[in-house]
Design a protein around this motif. Structure first.
Motif, short mmCIF file in Angstrom:
data_model
loop_
_atom_site.label_atom_id
_atom_site.label_comp_id
_atom_site.label_asym_id
_atom_site.label_seq_id
_atom_site.Cartn_x
_atom_site.Cartn_y
_atom_site.Cartn_z
N TRP A 257 -50.23 -16.79 -20.28
CA TRP A 257 -49.44 -17.95 -20.67
C TRP A 257 -48.10 -17.57 -21.27
N THR A 258 -47.94 -16.33 -21.66
CA THR A 258 -46.64 -15.85 -22.11
C THR A 258 -45.81 -15.31 -20.95
N GLY A 259 -46.48 -14.65 -20.02
CA GLY A 259 -45.77 -14.07 -18.89
C GLY A 259 -45.38 -15.08 -17.83
N ALA A 260 -46.14 -16.20 -17.70
CA ALA A 260 -45.85 -17.16 -16.64
C ALA A 260 -44.47 -17.80 -16.78
N PRO A 261 -44.08 -18.31 -17.99
CA PRO A 261 -42.72 -18.89 -18.07
C PRO A 261 -41.63 -17.86 -17.77
N LEU A 262 -41.82 -16.64 -18.20
CA LEU A 262 -40.82 -15.62 -17.92
C LEU A 262 -40.69 -15.36 -16.42
N LEU A 263 -41.82 -15.29 -15.72
CA LEU A 263 -41.79 -15.09 -14.28
C LEU A 263 -41.15 -16.28 -13.57
N LEU A 264 -41.44 -17.49 -14.03
CA LEU A 264 -40.82 -18.66 -13.42
C LEU A 264 -39.31 -18.65 -13.62
#
Length: 814
Positions: A257-264
């Motif tokens: 849930w921390t990495g998903a916004p960064l990847l988006l």
């Protein structure tokens, strides 16, 4: 010039005079160039006259030498300033040190303006670069003197921001300098990441800072700036975005849930950058697609059990690849759709690779046999860390390939569907009977594809149509229009879908058939059942298929029939020799079927099975004689076909003869002539009648078999007979045959009779030769050999001529 000379002599003199004038002119031009150099040379530089006839060639251009000197000078000054700042700092007071650095920096930054006005651009670049380096040293000096207690990372972030602004403004004022603006772009990459580190931010915060900085670089790419500024911004954006993507990918595995916004965010940045970087739009879309898959699949994977991780990624990848299908979707540019399609395909391919070990275990696992044949025990396959969801991944891949369409899509669907069936017994831990059934289903499906209507047997090649000129593709409108670039493909090689799928089905069906048979060898009833099913399946493909597929299936059907016969013999407890006799049923069957169904592969496989049957009967000579005779009968029956008559008739004769010899040896017969002469006489009579009816018939076909039936066994008996009667009779008969062959100019009697006569004579003279050699002195054989070599060497040419004449006379015989 004398006008009374002959034309040739006058022409020669004219040419010589013109050559002399050209040489003089070249000499004068060289002298003129030297004189001009003397007049306009700078003071203090000696003028060296050139060598006569040799023009000096400079080894470097003036501009190149100038750039080297300026670069070296600027570098040395920068090193001197660095040494002054770091080493000699303590020898001056605070005021003197500040005044020196300020004065030198101001002079270095102000000098390029005057140099540019004078047209000295390269010198201005070198001095300006020195000024930029001095500003960095000023920032360092300020921290050491005025702000020694401040945090190093925070001060570096602020200083890099100030330097970026100062360098940017300086480059804007002096537009003739090319270095300040790219240097400002490089300095602008540091404030946000260093500030995030100084504030105690974790990897996610620092990655976000890098992504925001990369976004600013992308905005610079969209502005009409110089090429070096755009290149610097593009490289910086790529490095920072890669850093943010790697950090996001790592976080998606540990903290989704921390990495998903960064990847988006990184995916959105890549898609936006595709507008400015048109040549790299496709690659940027590929990176964005991979980031989207990781961003969406990460949180979903975390919410499910671990065995569902790979299927989740595969589903997300296939969903992304589905965007490739709507070709007329104008809201997604073609380059982006292509990148998304490849990204989804890469994810799906990695998932398929993850699911391949169960396929390999299902295919090759039955070969790992811990017990004997028909033992009833089954080796349990060992497959660690591969759950049942591997079969789901293969199913998803097969469905996606079938949906894609086209020849390669159908091929992928077939390959993945067959792989799914092979993986099911292992992935689902099916019982023994179900495992055999699934393998047979895979075999039937694959072979059915090989023999389907529309395959190679039913296709007719059509001439390729002339390629029509294609209209230029329309450029999509909207914001993505500028990023769209049509791709020009090379010549497309048409793929034959029928042949591709037929060969794929045949290969897959054969592999699964072997796997099913290996597994069936654990149980007797399963062995017979599987062999029967395989015989029916391969026979159906041989009947319905065509071309090489038909031939291959026919050979496999013959092998399945041989396996059934061998299994029946083993189940009945027959010895190996008797089992060999039973295997002769297979070549007999192929010979019988060949009358109506012509298949070279089936006949060749039948011959191979027949050879195996004969090899099994070798330990028992009596059974071997019977097997040879039966093989002769099969070959004789094959000889009834016109296209096989020649080879089959010779094979039948050889097998019958071998059977007779083996039988005579079994009976202990010491007088083979009693059995061979009754065969030789009628055979010679038949040959004589054939020669009278067909004078063009060869003597080898007419008389060769009959003569060989007696001569060959008699020669074998002579070499083991110590008495004199048989050699005398055989030698007399061989002499008669040789004379008859010479009289009627027949090659076969002459060669066979002469060979037999020579061998009999050698047998009779061998003991005396041995005795004579033992009685001679040891020096005599080498001497005799030397004399022989001399004699042969002296008459070599004549002997060759005589041998050539003899060969020609033999060739003229029938």
């Amino acid at each position: 010039m004398d006008m009374n000379l002959p034309p040739v002599e006058e022409l020669r003199r004219v040419d010589a005079e013109l050559a002399r004038l050209d040489a003089r002119r070249a000499e004068l031009l060289a002298r003129r160039a030297w004189l001009l150099g003397v007049l306009y040379a700078p003071a203090g530089r000696p003028a060296v006259p050139p060598f006569p006839g040799v023009a000096p060639r400079p080894e470097t251009s003036p501009r190149g030498a100038q750039n080297v000197l300026l670069t070296l000078g600027g570098t040395l000054l920068a090193v001197a300033a660095l040494a002054f700042t770091l080493v000699s700092w303590g020898s001056m007071g605070i005021a003197g040190r500040s005044a020196v650095l300020l004065a030198v920096t101001s002079a270095a930054l102000a000098a390029p303006a005057a140099l540019l006005r004078r047209g000295l651009g390269s010198t201005a670049e070198a001095v300006g670069a020195l000024g930029l380096v001095l500003t960095v040293l000023d920032a360092y000096a300020l921290h050491r003197v005025a702000l020694p207690g401040t945090d190093g990372l925070g001060y570096t972030a602020v200083a890099s921001a100030v330097l970026a602004g100062v360098w940017g403004g300086y480059g804007g004022l002096l537009r003739g300098l090319r270095l300040p603006l790219p240097a400002a772009v490089v300095a602008a990459q540091l404030p946000l990441p260093l500030g995030a580190l100084a504030a105690g931010g974790g990897p996610a915060v620092v990655a976000w800072a890098a992504a925001l900085t990369a976004a600013a670089d992308v905005l610079v790419l969209g502005r009409p700036l110089r090429g070096e500024v755009r290149i610097t911004a593009g490289v910086s954006a790529g490095v920072l975005t890669a850093w943010a993507l790697l950090t996001g990918a790592g976080l998606s595995l540990t903290d989704p849930w921390t990495g998903a916004p960064l990847l988006l965010g990184c995916a959105a940045l890549c898609l936006y950058a595709a507008r400015a970087a048109r040549p790299a739009a496709w690659a940027l879309a590929l990176v964005a697609g991979l980031a989207l898959v990781a961003a969406v699949a990460g949180p979903v994977r975390a919410a499910l059990p671990s065995e569902w991780a790979v299927p989740v990624y595969v589903v997300c990848g296939l969903a992304l690849a589905a965007l490739w299908r709507p070709v007329r979707a104008g809201w997604i540019p073609e380059a982006v759709r292509g990148g998304f399609g490849l990204a989804g395909g890469v994810v799906a391919a990695l998932g398929v690779l993850w699911a391949l070990p169960p396929v390999l275990v299902g295919l090759l696992g039955p070969a790992d046999r811990s017990a004997g044949l028909w033992s009833g025990s089954h080796a349990a396959p060992v497959l660690a860390d591969y759950p049942a969801t591997a079969a789901l991944v293969l199913l998803l891949g097969a469905v996606a390939a079938a949906t894609a369409g086209g020849p390669w899509g159908r091929w992928g669907a077939v390959a993945l569907g067959w792989s799914l069936l092979m993986a099911l017994p292992v992935a689902l831990e099916l019982p023994y009977a179900a495992g055999i059934a699934v393998r047979l289903v895979a075999t039937a499906a694959a072979l059915g594809l090989a023999a389907r209507p529309g395959g190679p047997a039913h296709e007719r090649p059509e001439p390729a149509p002339e390629p029509a000129p294609e209209p230029a593709p329309a450029r999509p409108e909207g914001a993505w229009g500028a990023a769209w670039t049509p791709v020009t493909a090379g010549p497309v090689v048409p793929v034959a879908p029928g042949a591709l799928l037929a060969w794929t089905g045949l290969a897959a069906g054969t592999a699964s058939a072997v796997s099913a048979l290996l597994l069936a060898l654990d149980v007797r009833a399963a062995t017979f059942g599987v062999l029967g099913v395989l015989l029916a399946l391969f026979t159906a493909v041989a009947v319905l298929g065509g071309g090489a597929v038909r031939e291959t299936a026919a050979g496999a059907a013959v092998l399945a029939a041989a396996g059934l016969v061998g299994a029946g013999a083993a189940a009945a407890g027959l010895p190996a020799a008797t089992a060999g006799l039973a295997l002769l049923l297979v070549p007999a069957g192929t010979a019988a079927l060949a009358v109506r169904v012509r298949s070279v592969a089936a006949e060749a496989t039948g011959v191979a099975v027949g050879a195996l049957a004969l090899a099994l009967t070798v330990p028992r000579p009596a059974v071997l004689a019977l097997a040879l005779a039966l093989g002769g009968v099969i070959a004789a029956a094959t000889a009834l076909r016109a296209e096989r008559r020649r080879a089959a008739s010779w094979t039948a004769g050889a097998l019958f003869l071998a059977a007779a010899w083996v039988r005579l040896a079994v009976w202990g017969v010491t007088v083979p002539e009693a059995y061979t002469l009754p065969v030789t006489v009628p055979a010679l009579v038949v040959g004589l009648l054939r020669r009278r009816r067909d004078p063009a018939a060869s003597s080898w076909a007419a008389y060769g078999p009959g003569l060989a039936v007696t001569l060959v066994p008699s020669l074998a008996a002579v070499w083991s007979d110590p008495h004199w009667a048989r050699p005398l009779l055989l030698g007399t008969g061989a002499l008669a045959v040789t004379l008859l062959g010479a009289r009627f100019r027949l090659q076969a009697p002459l060669v066979l009779g002469g060979t037999a006569l020579v061998l009999v004579a050698a047998h009779e003279l061998a003991p005396y030769v041995v005795q004579l050699v033992g009685a001679l002195p040891r020096w005599l054989p080498p001497a005799a050999a030397g004399l022989l070599l001399l004699a042969v060497g002296a008459t070599y040419e004549r002997r060759l001529r005589e041998a050539r004449a003899l060969r020609e006379r033999l060739a003229r015989m029938r």
